[in-house]
Enzyme design. Structure first.
Site, PDB file in Angstrom:
ATOM      1  N   GLY A  58       1.973  -6.208   7.161  1.00 37.74           N
ATOM      2  CA  GLY A  58       1.064  -6.823   6.186  1.00 37.74           C
ATOM      3  C   GLY A  58      -0.214  -7.259   6.871  1.00 37.74           C
ATOM      4  O   GLY A  58      -0.591  -6.728   7.919  1.00 37.74           O
ATOM      5  N   ASN A  61       0.808  -1.237   0.000  1.00 36.23           N
ATOM      6  CA  ASN A  61       0.000   0.000   0.000  1.00 36.23           C
ATOM      7  C   ASN A  61       0.833   1.275   0.000  1.00 36.23           C
ATOM      8  O   ASN A  61       0.489   2.254  -0.659  1.00 36.23           O
ATOM      9  CB  ASN A  61      -1.009  -0.019   1.151  1.00 36.23           C
ATOM     10  CG  ASN A  61      -0.374  -0.036   2.499  1.00 36.23           C
ATOM     11  OD1 ASN A  61       0.654  -0.682   2.712  1.00 36.23           O
ATOM     12  ND2 ASN A  61      -0.959   0.668   3.432  1.00 36.23           N
ATOM     13  N   CYS A  76      -3.310   1.534   6.278  1.00 40.36           N
ATOM     14  CA  CYS A  76      -3.733   0.787   7.470  1.00 40.36           C
ATOM     15  C   CYS A  76      -4.294   1.721   8.534  1.00 40.36           C
ATOM     16  O   CYS A  76      -5.005   1.289   9.432  1.00 40.36           O
ATOM     17  CB  CYS A  76      -2.553   0.011   8.021  1.00 40.36           C
ATOM     18  SG  CYS A  76      -1.141   1.074   8.337  1.00 40.36           S
ATOM     19  N   GLU A 109       7.305   0.111  16.068  1.00 40.62           N
ATOM     20  CA  GLU A 109       8.360   0.670  15.231  1.00 40.62           C
ATOM     21  C   GLU A 109       8.513   2.141  15.601  1.00 40.62           C
ATOM     22  O   GLU A 109       7.823   2.655  16.466  1.00 40.62           O
ATOM     23  CB  GLU A 109       7.961   0.534  13.753  1.00 40.62           C
ATOM     24  CG  GLU A 109       7.785  -0.909  13.326  1.00 40.62           C
ATOM     25  CD  GLU A 109       7.552  -1.058  11.828  1.00 40.62           C
ATOM     26  OE1 GLU A 109       6.629  -0.415  11.294  1.00 40.62           O
ATOM     27  OE2 GLU A 109       8.302  -1.820  11.203  1.00 40.62           O
ATOM     28  N   THR A 147      -1.358 -13.296   7.578  1.00 39.37           N
ATOM     29  CA  THR A 147       0.049 -13.568   7.252  1.00 39.37           C
ATOM     30  C   THR A 147       0.903 -13.430   8.507  1.00 39.37           C
ATOM     31  O   THR A 147       1.808 -14.238   8.741  1.00 39.37           O
ATOM     32  CB  THR A 147       0.564 -12.580   6.168  1.00 39.37           C
ATOM     33  OG1 THR A 147      -0.415 -12.459   5.149  1.00 39.37           O
ATOM     34  CG2 THR A 147       1.873 -13.045   5.572  1.00 39.37           C
ATOM     35  N   GLU A 197       3.401  -5.656  12.249  1.00 34.32           N
ATOM     36  CA  GLU A 197       2.497  -4.508  12.062  1.00 34.32           C
ATOM     37  C   GLU A 197       1.395  -4.982  11.122  1.00 34.32           C
ATOM     38  O   GLU A 197       1.639  -5.190   9.932  1.00 34.32           O
ATOM     39  CB  GLU A 197       3.253  -3.327  11.432  1.00 34.32           C
ATOM     40  CG  GLU A 197       4.471  -2.865  12.207  1.00 34.32           C
ATOM     41  CD  GLU A 197       4.123  -2.260  13.548  1.00 34.32           C
ATOM     42  OE1 GLU A 197       3.010  -1.731  13.693  1.00 34.32           O
ATOM     43  OE2 GLU A 197       4.956  -2.326  14.458  1.00 34.32           O
TER      44      GLU A 197
HETATM   45  P1  NAD Z   1       0.119  -9.503   2.926  1.00 31.14           P
HETATM   46  O1  NAD Z   1       0.146 -10.032   4.309  1.00 31.14           O
HETATM   47  O2  NAD Z   1      -0.590 -10.280   1.886  1.00 31.14           O
HETATM   48  O3  NAD Z   1       1.609  -9.318   2.363  1.00 31.14           O
HETATM   49  C1  NAD Z   1       2.563  -8.520   3.017  1.00 31.14           C
HETATM   50  C2  NAD Z   1       3.944  -9.015   2.657  1.00 31.14           C
HETATM   51  O4  NAD Z   1       4.122 -10.321   3.212  1.00 31.14           O
HETATM   52  C3  NAD Z   1       4.201  -9.159   1.162  1.00 31.14           C
HETATM   53  O5  NAD Z   1       5.533  -8.811   0.879  1.00 31.14           O
HETATM   54  C4  NAD Z   1       3.964 -10.639   0.927  1.00 31.14           C
HETATM   55  O6  NAD Z   1       4.636 -11.142  -0.194  1.00 31.14           O
HETATM   56  C5  NAD Z   1       4.518 -11.227   2.205  1.00 31.14           C
HETATM   57  N1  NAD Z   1       3.995 -12.545   2.557  1.00 31.14           N
HETATM   58  C6  NAD Z   1       2.778 -13.074   2.236  1.00 31.14           C
HETATM   59  N2  NAD Z   1       2.698 -14.338   2.718  1.00 31.14           N
HETATM   60  C7  NAD Z   1       3.857 -14.594   3.356  1.00 31.14           C
HETATM   61  C8  NAD Z   1       4.365 -15.726   4.060  1.00 31.14           C
HETATM   62  N3  NAD Z   1       3.655 -16.843   4.185  1.00 31.14           N
HETATM   63  N4  NAD Z   1       5.584 -15.641   4.605  1.00 31.14           N
HETATM   64  C9  NAD Z   1       6.324 -14.522   4.495  1.00 31.14           C
HETATM   65  N5  NAD Z   1       5.901 -13.419   3.820  1.00 31.14           N
HETATM   66  C10 NAD Z   1       4.681 -13.460   3.266  1.00 31.14           C
HETATM   67  O7  NAD Z   1      -0.426  -8.021   3.030  1.00 31.14           O
HETATM   68  P2  NAD Z   1      -0.728  -7.003   1.847  1.00 31.14           P
HETATM   69  O8  NAD Z   1      -1.994  -7.421   1.180  1.00 31.14           O
HETATM   70  O9  NAD Z   1       0.499  -6.805   1.046  1.00 31.14           O
HETATM   71  O10 NAD Z   1      -0.966  -5.643   2.656  1.00 31.14           O
HETATM   72  C11 NAD Z   1      -2.195  -5.239   3.163  1.00 31.14           C
HETATM   73  C12 NAD Z   1      -2.263  -5.464   4.656  1.00 31.14           C
HETATM   74  O11 NAD Z   1      -1.183  -4.800   5.304  1.00 31.14           O
HETATM   75  C13 NAD Z   1      -3.509  -4.892   5.278  1.00 31.14           C
HETATM   76  O12 NAD Z   1      -4.035  -5.815   6.188  1.00 31.14           O
HETATM   77  C14 NAD Z   1      -3.010  -3.656   6.006  1.00 31.14           C
HETATM   78  O13 NAD Z   1      -3.786  -3.247   7.104  1.00 31.14           O
HETATM   79  C15 NAD Z   1      -1.667  -4.092   6.437  1.00 31.14           C
HETATM   80  N6  NAD Z   1      -0.813  -2.944   6.736  1.00 31.14           N
HETATM   81  C16 NAD Z   1      -0.471  -2.702   8.050  1.00 31.14           C
HETATM   82  C17 NAD Z   1       0.300  -1.601   8.374  1.00 31.14           C
HETATM   83  C18 NAD Z   1       0.699  -1.309   9.793  1.00 31.14           C
HETATM   84  O14 NAD Z   1       1.586  -0.488   9.997  1.00 31.14           O
HETATM   85  N7  NAD Z   1       0.098  -1.935  10.781  1.00 31.14           N
HETATM   86  C19 NAD Z   1       0.746  -0.764   7.356  1.00 31.14           C
HETATM   87  C20 NAD Z   1       0.379  -1.033   6.035  1.00 31.14           C
HETATM   88  C21 NAD Z   1      -0.397  -2.141   5.729  1.00 31.14           C
END
Ligand code: NAD
Length: 479
Positions: free
Chosen positions: A226, A150, A282, A460, A230, A248
């Protein structure tokens, strides 16, 4: 265009020569290939990081600071190129990438380049026992940083900068959906004089590349941003190896509006906190709760403003809402609009996919406001992560506090009121790691950043991040 892994300061194809498509969300077309790196690539990256570690962990703080600040300056000098790349990869308006994403990525390097020169550890004199304790803060070794799509470069650098500032060597993986600016960062690191192997950037799917990083027994810490599911998976894999973890995760943040707020300021900020970056932040306030006495007025004014937002091509400077990041994500967000209708939610505006001339296959969606009468409905409980917000009235402080806290997430909350005592009472009781009062997304990089409950573990930002990326070791000397 083929992008490559960045290992030991060089750009490399993946060992197994397997690639995945990279889509441009603004027109739905494939515009490049990225490596789908395997365990073999992670092994190479680890070897390079391990080799670089003794030199980097013993470099002076001034040297690390100088290089981090140089990276920051080079990002600023390349603002236009990076902003264009971010916008094309992610679908976000180029104006946003230029004003927020890239400048904040540069700030991350500058901030941690300065912070490391101010980071200190403690000493404790054991009076009467003739001993002094001092605590070393040593880098962990080789660490993994995994980030989402994002805010691609912004969140990628938010992890990398403190990790290398603290003397670690890094294996970093951006989202496979938005890999481009991470790829461009490699060249900048070389130009800035970052020694080979200190930062290794590898690309690929979460289930292959991401998993290989998390499963690697000698990558001692994982900083992940993410989705919550995950994060739970990563925690399960990492826990038996006793890795340090910073997670996070998702959010479903309340935006709580009291009648005594500064109305115009609140209205303008609420438009942003609802739909900035197509609602894919997020921290977006996706559940809007409004005190009953101003509910009807707010509803009318807010919907009027949202109808004026322009959905358009990301490179058009007049665009407010660009494309969503991917087709599956667009379908997911649309499915929640259907769920809302099934749950008797009223779509006050938006709700439809948008077709833009010459970009008919792009992933565009109208900003959508849904009135709900029940805070337990799915659209008020589950993270949608798109240009969709819900609206609901509340009667009392207790009522809204109860609704605000009744979700599994706890990342941030926004409060609009001029009542100081209420501000303090509610800030104490809201289940969230970050509370904004009469503002939104104002960031001071020294402050702790992170969530509670299903929004994550750890913080963080500032010295919290430098503490995460170091191992404290106490030395006790008797004299
Ligand atoms: P995601 O969990 O699908 O992916 C995030 C990252 O993790 C990607 O690089 C992905 O390739 C990797 N990943 C996926 N499966 C994995 C595994 N099994 N092992 C290791 N790595 C893996 O998330 P997304 O769709 O990319 O992002 C959206 C999400 O992120 C939303 O839920 C959002 O709220 C969250 N987010 C949180 C924050 C925060 O600071 N809390 C900030 C931004 C986004």
């Amino acid at each position: 265009m083929k992008i490559q892994n960045f290992i030991n300061g060089k750009f490399e194809n993946p060992v197994k020569d397997t690639w995945i498509d990279n889509y441009n969300p603004s027109n739905g077309e494939i515009y490049g290939k990225i490596p789908n790196s395997s365990v073999e690539d992670v092994k190479l990256a680890y070897q390079s990081a391990k080799t670089a570690f003794p030199g980097w962990s013993n470099s002076t703080l001034e040297e690390r600071s100088r290089i981090l600040i140089k990276i920051s300056e080079l990002l600023e000098a390349n603002l236009q190129r990076f902003a264009e790349a971010e916008s094309r990869d992610n679908g976000k308006p180029i104006s946003l990438a230029k004003a927020v994403d890239i400048p904040r990525a540069a700030s991350n390097f500058r901030f941690f380049g300065n912070a490391i020169t101010q980071f200190a550890s403690e000493s404790h004199e054991s009076v009467g026992h003739y001993a002094i304790n001092y605590t070393l803060r040593q880098p962990i070794g080789v660490v993994g940083c995994i980030s989402p799509w994002n805010l691609p470069l912004y969140l990628f650098t938010w992890k990398i900068a403190p990790a290398i500032a603290a003397g670690n060597c890094v294996i970093a993986k951006p989202s496979e959906i938005t890999p481009m600016t991470a790829f461009l960062l490699g060249k900048i690191c070389n130009e800035a004089g970052l020694p080979n192997g200190v930062l290794n950037i590898i690309h690929g799917l979460g289930t292959t590349t991401g998993n290989a990083i998390v499963e690697h027994p000698n990558i001692k810490a994982i900083s992940f941003t993410g989705g919550t599911a995950t994060g739970a998976h990563i925690a399960k894999v990492a826990a038996p190896m006793f890795k340090k973890l910073s997670l996070e995760l998702g959010g479903k943040n309340p935006n709580i509006i009291f009648a005594d707020c500064d109305y115009d300021d609140m209205l303008e900020t609420t438009v942003r906190s609802s739909f900035a970056n197509q609602g894919q932040i997020c921290l977006c306030g996706s559940r809007i709760f409004v005190e009953t006495s101003i509910y009807e007025k707010f509803k009318k004014d807010f919907v009027e403003k949202i109808k004026q937002l322009k959905v358009g091509h990301p490179s058009d400077p007049t665009t407010n809402i660009g494309a969503l990041v991917s087709k599956p994500h667009l379908e997911k967000v649309k499915s929640y609009i259907d769920i809302a209708k099934d749950e008797n939610g009223i779509v006050l505006c938006g709700g439809n996919q948008v077709t833009i001339k010459d970009y008919e296959n792009g992933y565009y969606l109208e900003p959508t406001v849904i009135e709900v009468m029940n805070d337990e409905c799915r659209v008020n409980q589950e993270e949608i992560f798109g240009p969709v917000v819900t609206l609901m009235p509340f009667e009392t402080e207790t009522h809204v506090l109860d609704m605000a806290n009744k979700v599994k997430y706890g990342l941030s909350a926004t409060l609009w009121t001029n009542d100081l005592k209420r501000t303090m009472r509610m800030s104490n009781q809201l289940h969230a790691g970050i509370i904004w009062v009469n503002t939104w997304m104002m960031r001071d990089l020294r402050t702790p950043f992170g969530g509670v409950k299903a929004s994550g573990v750890g913080r963080e930002g500032g010295f919290e991040a430098l503490r995460f990326f170091t191992e404290p070791k106490n030395v006790c000397i008797k004299y």
